[in-house]
Every structure is written in structure tokens, then in C-alpha cells.
Design a protein around this motif. Structure first.
Motif, PDB file in Angstrom:
ATOM      1  N   SER A   1       0.718  -1.186   0.032  1.00 12.66           N
ATOM      2  CA  SER A   1      -0.054  -0.001  -0.047  1.00 12.66           C
ATOM      3  C   SER A   1       0.675   1.426   0.095  1.00 12.66           C
ATOM      4  CB  SER A   1      -0.886  -0.056   1.247  1.00 12.66           C
ATOM      5  OG  SER A   1      -0.091   0.216   2.370  1.00 12.66           O
ATOM      6  N   LYS A   2       2.155   0.935   0.512  1.00 13.44           N
ATOM      7  CA  LYS A   2       2.920   2.374   0.549  1.00 13.44           C
ATOM      8  C   LYS A   2       3.914   2.275  -0.289  1.00 13.44           C
ATOM      9  CE  LYS A   2       4.426   5.882   2.912  1.00 13.44           C
ATOM     10  NZ  LYS A   2       4.847   6.013   4.130  1.00 13.44           N
ATOM     11  N   PHE A   3       4.368   1.194  -0.982  1.00 13.21           N
ATOM     12  CA  PHE A   3       5.636   1.292  -1.879  1.00 13.21           C
ATOM     13  C   PHE A   3       5.268   0.587  -3.257  1.00 13.21           C
ATOM     14  CE2 PHE A   3       7.604   1.190   2.350  1.00 13.21           C
ATOM     15  CZ  PHE A   3       8.172   2.405   2.138  1.00 13.21           C
ATOM     16  N   GLY A   4       3.949   0.218  -3.474  1.00 12.20           N
ATOM     17  CA  GLY A   4       3.600  -0.312  -4.546  1.00 12.20           C
ATOM     18  C   GLY A   4       3.945  -1.821  -4.760  1.00 12.20           C
ATOM     19  N   PRO A   5       3.538  -2.433  -5.905  1.00 12.12           N
ATOM     20  CA  PRO A   5       3.847  -4.104  -6.124  1.00 12.12           C
ATOM     21  C   PRO A   5       5.402  -4.468  -5.865  1.00 12.12           C
ATOM     22  CG  PRO A   5       3.030  -2.943  -7.935  1.00 12.12           C
ATOM     23  CD  PRO A   5       3.246  -1.889  -7.347  1.00 12.12           C
ATOM     24  N   ALA A   6       6.295  -3.751  -5.916  1.00 15.26           N
ATOM     25  CA  ALA A   6       7.794  -4.047  -5.802  1.00 15.26           C
ATOM     26  C   ALA A   6       8.072  -3.788  -4.376  1.00 15.26           C
ATOM     27  CB  ALA A   6       8.769  -3.195  -6.570  1.00 15.26           C
ATOM     28  N   ALA A   7       7.201  -3.730  -3.556  1.00 19.99           N
ATOM     29  CA  ALA A   7       7.566  -3.417  -1.914  1.00 19.99           C
ATOM     30  C   ALA A   7       8.436  -4.320  -1.659  1.00 19.99           C
ATOM     31  CB  ALA A   7       6.532  -3.055  -1.222  1.00 19.99           C
TER      32      ALA A   7
ATOM     33  N   PRO B   1       3.174  14.277  -6.802  1.00 15.42           N
ATOM     34  CA  PRO B   1       3.760  13.143  -7.554  1.00 15.42           C
ATOM     35  C   PRO B   1       4.930  12.457  -7.121  1.00 15.42           C
ATOM     36  CG  PRO B   1       4.244  15.355  -8.375  1.00 15.42           C
ATOM     37  CD  PRO B   1       3.451  15.479  -7.326  1.00 15.42           C
ATOM     38  N   PHE B   2       5.628  12.936  -6.254  1.00 21.63           N
ATOM     39  CA  PHE B   2       6.968  12.661  -5.702  1.00 21.63           C
ATOM     40  C   PHE B   2       6.982  12.628  -4.129  1.00 21.63           C
ATOM     41  CE2 PHE B   2       8.204  14.638  -9.793  1.00 21.63           C
ATOM     42  CZ  PHE B   2       8.647  13.446 -10.543  1.00 21.63           C
ATOM     43  N   VAL B   3       6.629  11.466  -3.730  1.00 25.81           N
ATOM     44  CA  VAL B   3       6.433  11.497  -2.094  1.00 25.81           C
ATOM     45  C   VAL B   3       7.511  10.398  -1.414  1.00 25.81           C
ATOM     46  CG1 VAL B   3       4.797  10.809  -0.160  1.00 25.81           C
ATOM     47  CG2 VAL B   3       3.885  12.061  -2.298  1.00 25.81           C
ATOM     48  N   GLU B   4       7.593   9.237  -2.034  1.00 25.32           N
ATOM     49  CA  GLU B   4       8.366   8.288  -1.514  1.00 25.32           C
ATOM     50  C   GLU B   4       9.145   7.319  -2.282  1.00 25.32           C
ATOM     51  OE1 GLU B   4       9.272   6.333   2.264  1.00 25.32           O
ATOM     52  OE2 GLU B   4       7.818   7.530   2.031  1.00 25.32           O
ATOM     53  N   PRO B   5      10.762   7.576  -2.284  1.00 26.16           N
ATOM     54  CA  PRO B   5      11.478   6.684  -3.451  1.00 26.16           C
ATOM     55  C   PRO B   5      11.116   5.128  -2.955  1.00 26.16           C
ATOM     56  CG  PRO B   5      12.769   8.209  -2.235  1.00 26.16           C
ATOM     57  CD  PRO B   5      11.385   8.361  -1.549  1.00 26.16           C
ATOM     58  N   ALA B   6      11.222   4.357  -3.866  1.00 23.98           N
ATOM     59  CA  ALA B   6      11.137   2.828  -3.837  1.00 23.98           C
ATOM     60  C   ALA B   6      12.459   2.330  -4.140  1.00 23.98           C
ATOM     61  CB  ALA B   6      10.106   2.266  -4.681  1.00 23.98           C
TER      62      ALA B   6
ATOM     63  N   TYR C   1      -7.756  12.120   6.787  1.00 26.44           N
ATOM     64  CA  TYR C   1      -7.608  12.072   5.428  1.00 26.44           C
ATOM     65  C   TYR C   1      -7.247  10.533   5.400  1.00 26.44           C
ATOM     66  CZ  TYR C   1      -5.107  16.554   6.269  1.00 26.44           C
ATOM     67  OH  TYR C   1      -4.849  18.043   6.379  1.00 26.44           O
ATOM     68  N   VAL C   2      -7.406  10.143   3.986  1.00 26.53           N
ATOM     69  CA  VAL C   2      -7.547   8.916   3.369  1.00 26.53           C
ATOM     70  C   VAL C   2      -6.519   8.943   2.163  1.00 26.53           C
ATOM     71  CG1 VAL C   2      -9.716   8.207   4.031  1.00 26.53           C
ATOM     72  CG2 VAL C   2      -9.306   8.948   1.754  1.00 26.53           C
ATOM     73  N   MET C   3      -5.907   7.856   1.744  1.00 21.79           N
ATOM     74  CA  MET C   3      -4.806   8.007   0.870  1.00 21.79           C
ATOM     75  C   MET C   3      -4.432   6.893   0.303  1.00 21.79           C
ATOM     76  SD  MET C   3      -3.551   6.975   3.814  1.00 21.79           S
ATOM     77  CE  MET C   3      -3.739   8.312   4.895  1.00 21.79           C
ATOM     78  N   LYS C   4      -3.935   6.941  -1.038  1.00 18.23           N
ATOM     79  CA  LYS C   4      -3.416   5.935  -1.958  1.00 18.23           C
ATOM     80  C   LYS C   4      -2.240   6.312  -2.531  1.00 18.23           C
ATOM     81  CE  LYS C   4      -3.682   2.407  -4.572  1.00 18.23           C
ATOM     82  NZ  LYS C   4      -3.575   0.717  -4.074  1.00 18.23           N
ATOM     83  N   TYR C   5      -1.224   5.570  -2.142  1.00 17.46           N
ATOM     84  CA  TYR C   5      -0.003   5.967  -2.720  1.00 17.46           C
ATOM     85  C   TYR C   5       0.198   5.103  -4.163  1.00 17.46           C
ATOM     86  CZ  TYR C   5       1.553   7.641   1.618  1.00 17.46           C
ATOM     87  OH  TYR C   5       1.884   8.514   2.786  1.00 17.46           O
ATOM     88  N   CYS C   6       0.664   5.747  -5.324  1.00 19.07           N
ATOM     89  CA  CYS C   6       0.434   5.146  -6.569  1.00 19.07           C
ATOM     90  C   CYS C   6       1.568   5.938  -7.497  1.00 19.07           C
ATOM     91  CB  CYS C   6      -0.772   5.296  -7.016  1.00 19.07           C
ATOM     92  SG  CYS C   6      -1.581   6.818  -7.220  1.00 19.07           S
TER      93      CYS C   6
ATOM     94  N   GLY D   1       4.131   8.387  -5.728  1.00 19.70           N
ATOM     95  CA  GLY D   1       3.153   9.675  -5.928  1.00 19.70           C
ATOM     96  C   GLY D   1       2.076   9.376  -4.518  1.00 19.70           C
ATOM     97  N   VAL D   2       1.245  10.225  -4.510  1.00 19.79           N
ATOM     98  CA  VAL D   2       0.164   9.832  -3.588  1.00 19.79           C
ATOM     99  C   VAL D   2      -1.123  10.809  -4.056  1.00 19.79           C
ATOM    100  CG1 VAL D   2       0.473  11.890  -2.021  1.00 19.79           C
ATOM    101  CG2 VAL D   2      -0.542   9.715  -1.173  1.00 19.79           C
ATOM    102  N   VAL D   3      -2.321  10.049  -3.844  1.00 17.72           N
ATOM    103  CA  VAL D   3      -3.648  10.795  -3.755  1.00 17.72           C
ATOM    104  C   VAL D   3      -4.442  10.718  -2.440  1.00 17.72           C
ATOM    105  CG1 VAL D   3      -5.951  10.694  -5.089  1.00 17.72           C
ATOM    106  CG2 VAL D   3      -3.898   9.818  -6.241  1.00 17.72           C
ATOM    107  N   ASN D   4      -4.439  11.801  -2.068  1.00 22.10           N
ATOM    108  CA  ASN D   4      -4.759  12.215  -0.621  1.00 22.10           C
ATOM    109  C   ASN D   4      -6.262  12.698  -0.574  1.00 22.10           C
ATOM    110  OD1 ASN D   4      -3.407  12.057   1.888  1.00 22.10           O
ATOM    111  ND2 ASN D   4      -4.546  13.973   2.119  1.00 22.10           N
ATOM    112  N   GLY D   5      -7.107  12.128   0.011  1.00 16.49           N
ATOM    113  CA  GLY D   5      -8.466  12.679   0.329  1.00 16.49           C
ATOM    114  C   GLY D   5      -8.505  13.363   1.837  1.00 16.49           C
ATOM    115  N   MET D   6      -9.261  14.572   1.966  1.00 15.40           N
ATOM    116  CA  MET D   6      -9.464  15.048   3.097  1.00 15.40           C
ATOM    117  C   MET D   6     -10.859  15.301   3.484  1.00 15.40           C
ATOM    118  SD  MET D   6      -7.940  19.019   4.283  1.00 15.40           S
ATOM    119  CE  MET D   6      -8.008  19.415   6.099  1.00 15.40           C
TER     120      MET D   6
END
Length: 442
Positions: A163-169, A375-380, A326-331, A277-282
Motif C-alpha cells: 500500500s505504501k511502496f507499490g507492487p515492488a515493496a 507526484p513525488f513522495v516516497e522513493p522505492a 485523511y485517506v490516501m492511496k500511494y501510487c 506519488g500519492v492521492v490524498n482525500g481530506m
């Protein structure tokens, strides 16, 4: 000869760029801060909601954030800081659980009873179990499967990391997770500033202006190159800026494009690193949810993977009496969700949030929903990243790097960014001093 302060161009107005500019200006350098958007702060940007300046993305301060706390004191807003005890929950298969201690773990039925016991024991020993191991070259999945077992990995840990880093987590270095253990706990005291990040960013901006730092907003960098002992930064509007030195806090993919084909491209190590990146709902709510600051969401029919009940930390007065979640989807920034219009996401996520709390949450309890993207939140990170990680400086170049990709193996956080900014500023000053000619003072 008379002494002339060296001109340093700092690229990027997020917390790392702001901190770098603050440190360099404090050392007496002539600093220009360049930001592509119309607002400083990066992931700390804010928006006007009914006359209140509110954070677009969730943030908190931890008691161990020494570098960030020092910056807060330096810019004079430490009296606005307060602390609250917070708790954690889980949502699995649409069922909600508390997750804050031994009794909660015993009632966590997504795991078998034996696995609950194993999870508790291994979690207590996890820091110790990583000591002396080459975790930078060990996959997260291999390490955690080996110590927790396959069922715990596949049921609980894999969905959490994906959920945080994607399929390659699972392919990322275990070292990064091991380093997080010292900062994040289920039950923790977290801090927040009265006035939110608007108060902190505003205080830093005021301090920079008092030190004669030039701040350039709406200034998108097109290219960066180095000629004859100076750095040249070309902006998208065609303006050419020249400085003695440059510090880039830009995400590595952005910087790679900017230096493409230049002399710097051959001299500075800029690895091709993927970012989430992240899509963040408030959500502005008329009532609280489960009173858990942080709840991962797994297998529950939602696109978002987590819920942060911000008003477990922030006083409701800050939000005009509303409770905020807040709800979020890292993508990836190229995924369909990231490209989708905000109003469509808001409508769908509203229905999904209601589905998680059918026992008490009603449509009329949701006063407003806002969607924000970054668009740029967390490096994988790939395996063996310590060997690939870019250095702060290359001895032949006048370009210094200060990016989130360099805080590894520390957790990506504002505290890590401020600490990196301070180290970079010290190296810039040391390099300037080392290259300065002998000066005779009249």
C-alpha cells in the motif's frame, strides 16, 4: 580586496530547500530560493478552507525529531507546539480493530491465535533480530517471511508495505523497514503546531526574508549546467540565473531531465530511481470515526489504503469544529487514479468511507471532501542502495544534492530532510572556505 558573499541558488522550496536556504543564509551567503509552484512548502503546502489555512497532506511531529524541533525553535514558533497521545487501528476485510497492545493483538482475528503470539514476540525482538545483518542487500519479503512466517507476511505485512511502496515493496531493502522501527509505534505521543504547517512555513519564509534571501515563486527549472566556475540555471520562461554554487532538492527524475546532455550529467551521480506519488482525500466530518490516529485498510473494498484521523492529534477548533480524516492511496504518478479528476475521486471515496462505518456514519455527517495529489513522495529503493545513493557533492562540480533519496536508510520525513539540509549547508560552506583565496582585510 573586499570580501564578497558567495551566491548559492537553492532549487526547490519544500522543507529541505527552506532549511538549506536558512542554514546558508545564517552562514552569511547570498541565497536565491527557486520554487516552481506559487507556494512554498512542498508536501507542506496548504489551502484556504472557509478562511482557515489547512494542510493538504497529513503531517505530525515526533518527540525524536531533533533537527525539525531545532528549526521550529530557530524560527520562533516553538510556543505553538503541543503534544497528544495517539493510538492505532486496523481495518481488515471491512472489520475494524484496535491495534495498540497485547490485548488488542489477542483479539486480532485476521491472524490465527498461534500467529498472533508469534507476531507479538517477533515484533518485540525485531530491532535485535536485524543487528549485524546486511539488510541493505536483503529483500523485505525474505527477511520478514523468515522471522514472522509466510502467513503473517501474506495476511498482514505484505498488504501493508504494498500500500505504501507499490507492487515492488517486497523487493526493497529490509534495512529501510528496520530503520523505521525507532520512530513509529502503535501508541505514541505526536506533536502538531497551532496554525498548522502554514504557521511553520510562514515563519521560515519571514526569517529568510529578514536575512535577505531572494525567494522566486512560479519559477520552473528547465535546465542546470556549469560553465567556467559558475552554475547556470535556465527557467522555463527563458530567464538565465547564474550563481557560484547550486543546491538541488528536486526529486531525482526532475533533476535528471534538467541536467540531461550537460557537463553535469557526466560528473554527478543521479540514479534512475522510481518514486511513489500519492492521492490524498481530506474528509470534513461532523463526528469522529474510531478515534485512531492511523488505521491501515486492507481487503475492504476501498481504493484508499489507510485512514488518518487527524483530529486525534489536532484540535477540532483548527477545522472550524469539524473532525478531519485523511485517506490516501500511494501510487505511480502515471497511473489512471492520479490522472482522474478530483471530483470523481471525491464522490467515489465518499461512498467507500461510508461503507467502512455503516453502523454510525451517514452521508449527512460528511460536510466536505477535498482531493490533493503529489507526484513525488516516497522513493522505492532497490537492493544495495547504499552503494547507489548519490553523494551530497562531487569534488569536480559546484552542484550539491539534498533530496529525499539521500536520507536512506532513515525514514523519509521532515526531520530527516532538515537534518540532510543542515549537513549539505555545512559542506557548501566548507567547500567555499576551502576554495576562497587569501583575503587581506583593510
Amino acid at each position: 580586496m573586499s570580501w564578497r558573499p558567495e551566491k548559492v541558488i537553492v532549487l526547490g522550496g519544500g522543507i529541505c530547500g527552506l532549511s538549506t536556504a536558512h542554514s546558508l543564509a545564517s552562514d552569511g551567503h547570498d541565497v536565491v530560493l527557486v520554487e516552481s509552484s506559487n507556494q512554498l512548502g512542498g508536501l507542506g503546502t496548504y489551502f484556504d478552507w472557509n478562511g482557515r489555512m489547512l494542510d493538504k497532506f497529513y503531517h505530525c511531529i515526533m518527540p525524536s525529531d531533533d533537527d525539525l524541533l531545532r528549526l521550529i525553535r530557530d524560527v520562533g514558533v516553538d510556543e505553538k507546539l503541543y503534544w497528544e497521545a495517539t493510538r492505532m487501528g486496523f481495518v481488515v476485510g471491512g472489520k475494524r480493530y484496535a491495534f495498540n497492545g497485547a490485548l488488542d493483538l489477542l483479539g486480532f482475528t485476521p491472524l490465527t491465535f498461534v500467529d498472533r503470539i508469534r507476531f507479538g514476540i517477533v515484533s518485540l525482538l525485531l530491532r535485535k533480530l536485524g543487528e549485524g545483518k546486511d539488510l541493505d542487500n536483503m529483500r523485505i519479503e525474505d527477511w520478514l517471511t523468515g522471522i514472522y512466517g509466510e502467513r503473517i507476511w501474506s495476511t498482514l505485512l505484505k498488504p501493508l508495505f504494498v500500500s505504501k511502496f507499490g507492487p515492488a515493496a517486497g523487493d526493497m531493502p529490509a534495512l529501510y523497514i528496520w530503520e523505521r522501527l525507532g520512530r513509529e509505534k502503535n501508541k505514541a505521543s505526536r506533536g502538531y503546531l497551532e496554525g498548522g504547517l502554514h504557521a511553520l512555513i510562514g515563519a521560515i519564509e519571514s526569517k529568510l526574508k529578514s536575512m535577505q534571501v531572494e525567494i522566486r515563486l512560479n519559477a520552473t527549472v528547465e535546465s542546470v549546467d556549469e560553465f567556467d566556475g559558475s552554475v547556470q540555471v535556465k527557467l522555463k520562461d527563458g530567464e538565465l540565473m547564474e550563481g557560484d554554487w547550486c543546491v538541488s532538492t528536486l526529486p531525482l527524475p526532475v533533476l535528471r531531465r534538467a541536467v540531461g546532455g550537460s557537463w553535469l550529467a557526466e560528473k554527478v551521480n543521479i540514479p534512475d530511481l522510481n518514486y511513489q506519488g500519492v492521492v490524498n482525500g481530506m474528509f470534513f466530518l461532523k463526528r469522529p470515526l474510531d478515534n485512531f490516529y492511523w488505521s491501515p485498510v486492507m481487503g475492504s473494498g476501498t481504493e484508499f489504503d489507510g485512514i488518518v484521523e487527524m483530529t486525534e492529534l489536532v484540535r477540532t477548533e483548527h477545522y472550524g469544529g469539524h473532525h478531519v480524516a485523511y485517506v490516501m492511496k500511494y501510487c505511480d504518478r502515471d497511473c489512471d487514479l492520479f490522472k482522474e479528476p478530483e471530483e470523481q475521486i471525491a464522490a467515489r471515496w465518499k461512498d467507500q468511507l461510508l461503507s467502512l462505518y455503516p453502523d454510525f456514519l451517514k452521508d449527512s455527517d460528511i460536510a466536505d471532501v477535498r482531493i490533493f495529489k503529489a507526484p513525488f513522495v516516497e522513493p522505492a529503493y532497490p537492493l544495495n542502495y547504499n552503494a547507489l545513493k548519490p553523494s551530497i557533492m562531487d569534488g569536480e562540480s559546484r552542484l550539491f544534492l539534498a533530496t529525499s533519496s539521500q536520507v536512506y536508510p532513515r525514514i523519509t520525513s521532515w526531520n530527516s530532510s532538515v537534518g540532510l539540509a543542515n549537513r549539505v549547508a555545512r559542506q557548501v560552506s566548507a567547500r567555499i572556505d576551502a576554495e576562497a583565496p587569501a583575503i587581506a582585510y583593510a
